[in-house]
Design an enzyme around this catalytic site. Structure first.
Site, PDB file in Angstrom:
ATOM      1  N   ASP A 251      73.369  -1.835  41.617  1.00  0.00           N
ATOM      2  CA  ASP A 251      73.600  -2.516  40.346  1.00  0.00           C
ATOM      3  C   ASP A 251      74.822  -1.908  39.668  1.00  0.00           C
ATOM      4  OD1 ASP A 251      72.954  -3.971  37.752  1.00  0.00           O
ATOM      5  OD2 ASP A 251      71.122  -4.386  38.882  1.00  0.00           O
TER       6      ASP A 251
ATOM      7  N   HIS B  83      73.152  -3.785  32.485  1.00  0.00           N
ATOM      8  CA  HIS B  83      72.235  -4.444  33.403  1.00  0.00           C
ATOM      9  C   HIS B  83      71.538  -3.439  34.315  1.00  0.00           C
ATOM     10  CE1 HIS B  83      71.091  -6.996  36.898  1.00  0.00           C
ATOM     11  NE2 HIS B  83      71.005  -7.973  36.015  1.00  0.00           N
TER      12      HIS B  83
ATOM     13  N   SER C  41      66.321 -11.024  37.410  1.00  0.00           N
ATOM     14  CA  SER C  41      66.740  -9.627  37.516  1.00  0.00           C
ATOM     15  C   SER C  41      65.657  -8.678  37.042  1.00  0.00           C
ATOM     16  CB  SER C  41      67.991  -9.382  36.672  1.00  0.00           C
ATOM     17  OG  SER C  41      69.160  -9.740  37.352  1.00  0.00           O
TER      18      SER C  41
END
Length: 563
Positions: free
Chosen positions: A167, A203, A397
């Site tokens: 990520d 994120h 996600s």
């Protein structure tokens, strides 16, 4: 409304925080759907994954410039075309070179998140409107409780579980992540957004915390994997970077890899990523990818590699798990992918547009995230016990890392289960809706962590071990004895031996003179041999779970019958 497994349970100390105690966030931002942009580089793959010499030779002969990752485990070399040559021209020339399986233009993926549609980004003008399925007393940690994680933690706390997260990096100073990081690896190859222990985007920090946030420490949130640890692979989302990250995380011994990103599936998956995924799968890593954050049948790469088109209804098919998002009610989220590329679902949002709260709570970096810096700021940051390093995000996600953490818990609890066996187990134990079985909305159902772990604890996948011995008696008779041991990993229940097959072979002509199944706890038996003849004796045990001891390569004992 779907019934709640935790509605009548007492609160868990240190885990449940009331939603009403928080500043009310509103909505969240995301990238709009887009084609995968090209990076200007080529991924050159050797014919044989284990030998990249031919690819390197072809690159040298073509005058291409090495640029980006080389991953010899899958025969990958990343290059830029020579000056004056386009990427397409270089791809055609290198593809035709001896020893080269493929030369593909490299592209960049995008993170899986909730689309930036106005109805999803604007705040709900009235808190607790009928669109919300949650009462005011619903805890922040509802996805963990709804998916049965407290019951799973009664089986194991996952001290040995290791989760790879590919990520945008993590805020390694975050109190919910700092003690959980085993490795920080920078796999960025084109643009650097800082070291792997930083996360300007936000994120990666959120995703990693949903998998393995420090649990039971009296701070912030709990992670699905409780005591699991993290291998953070910071990527720039280029194909080469992702392939390198998959291989590196695998080589570091992760039990599962989370990939909350993907493309739109308009192009075939890169050979490099396919090889990297196969490399990991062959080493029993459970691969988990977020499905599309759009209501579409095509989930894109890597999801569509893990669960190819048409394979969803076959519980045996696929090399990993493509995860869509479910709402609190156990319905597919309005923004989430569906169809035959879906393996199963996990909670990724409270409900549809206008629901409150607007997502799943996870860790945020201290600095403003991309979602907050967007043209339409998400206003998704919140505070827990006065700490503002948390926020709400919704999407596939957020669903995927809960599945990856569960897979890692299962693999660490029961290392006798292969990666493919864990994939099947998570599908088989998912909570199904009406009609049961697979459906296009949720795949095999919504993740049920408690059922997955209790099933793994009861799944004996280790063959028993036996040994036979022979003693020559008078008159050519031979006495056979045997012993059996049926073991399992420390927290797994052995099923117990069911039977033993005894085989006696006359060595002179290799003729089988005895083949008999006997009880595992039997005492002894004799057979009538011929004086002077030599006999080889072996045994093979079976347990109540259906495991068979491998065929012995040599005799357990050899005896010569006497007069």
């Amino acid at each position: 409304m779907r019934s709640s497994r935790w509605a009548s349970s007492p609160p868990l100390a240190g885990l449940i925080l009331l939603a009403g105690a928080l500043a009310a966030p509103t909505a969240h931002a995301t990238d709009a759907p887009a084609q995968r942009p090209a990076t200007g580089r080529l991924l050159v793959l050797a014919d044989r994954p284990s030998d990249d010499g031919a690819a390197r030779a072809a690159v040298a002969a073509a005058g291409a410039r090495r640029s980006g990752p080389a991953v010899p485990q899958i025969g990958l070399v990343t290059v830029r075309p020579r000056r004056g040559e386009t990427v397409a021209q270089a791809a055609r020339r290198l593809s035709a070179a001896p020893g080269v399986a493929a030369a593909q233009p490299e592209r960049r993926m995008r993170l899986r998140e909730l689309p930036n549609d106005p109805a999803l980004a604007l705040p709900d003008p009235v808190a607790g409107t009928p669109a919300s399925p949650l009462p005011a007393e619903t805890p922040l940690a509802w996805p963990l409780l709804q998916a049965g994680f407290p019951g799973a933690w009664d089986v194991t706390r996952g001290e040995q579980a290791l989760v790879g997260v590919i990520d945008t990096g993590v805020d390694a100073s975050h109190p919910d992540l700092a003690p959980k990081i085993a490795h920080l690896v920078d796999q960025q190859t084109t643009i650097s957004y800082g070291p792997a222990g930083t996360d300007d985007d936000g994120h990666g920090t959120h995703v990693a915390s949903l998998a393995c946030a420090a649990t039971g420490n009296g701070i912030g949130i709990a992670g699905a994997g409780h005591d699991c640890r993290l291998v953070i692979e910071k990527t720039d989302l280029t194909d080469g970077s992702i392939a390198a990250a998959i291989v590196d995380a695998t080589d570091r011994g992760v039990h599962a890899i989370n990939m909350s990103f993907g493309d739109d599936g308009s192009r075939p998956a890169s050979v490099a990523i396919r090889r990297a995924l196969q490399y990991a799968a062959e080493r029993d890593v459970v691969l988990v990818a977020a499905a599309a954050d759009e209501p579409v049948r095509e989930q894109g790469d890597p999801s569509n590699v893990l669960q190819p088109t048409g394979s969803g209804p076959d519980i045996e098919a696929g090399i990993g798990l493509s995860v869509t998002a479910a709402t609190y009610d156990g319905e597919r989220a309005p923004f989430a992918g569906y169809g035959s590329q879906i393996s199963l679902a996990a909670y990724g949002t409270t409900g549809g547009p206008g629901s409150a709260p607007p997502g799943i709570v996870g860790a945020f970096p201290l600095a403003p995230t991309r979602f907050e810096r967007a043209a339409r700021p998400c206003n998704c940051r919140t505070s827990i016990a006065g700490d503002s390093r948390y926020g709400y995000l919704a999407g596939t996600s957020m669903a995927a890392p809960q599945v990856a953490a569960t897979a890692a818990l299962v693999r660490a609890l029961n290392p006798d289960l292969s990666g493919r066996a864990v994939v099947r187990l998570l599908k088989r134990t998912a909570e199904r809706g009406p009609g049961r079985g697979w459906n296009r909305e949720l795949g095999w159902g919504v993740l049920d962590a408690e059922r997955a772990l209790t099933t793994a604890r009861e799944t004996d996948a280790r063959p028993p071990d036996s040994r036979a011995s022979a003693t020559a008696l008078a008159g050519g008779r031979v006495e056979l004895r045997w012993s059996v041991e049926d073991t399992a990993p420390p927290q797994v229940r052995a099923s117990g031996a069911r039977a033993v097959e005894l085989v006696v072979v006359r060595l002179r002509d290799r003729r089988v003179v005895v083949r008999e199944r006997v009880p595992p706890s039997g005492r002894a038996r004799t057979f009538e041999g011929r004086a002077g003849e030599r006999y080889g004796v072996l045994s093979r045990a079976f347990d109540r779970a259906g495991n068979r001891e491998p065929r012995p390569r040599r005799f357990d004992d050899v005896v010569r019958a006497r007069k």
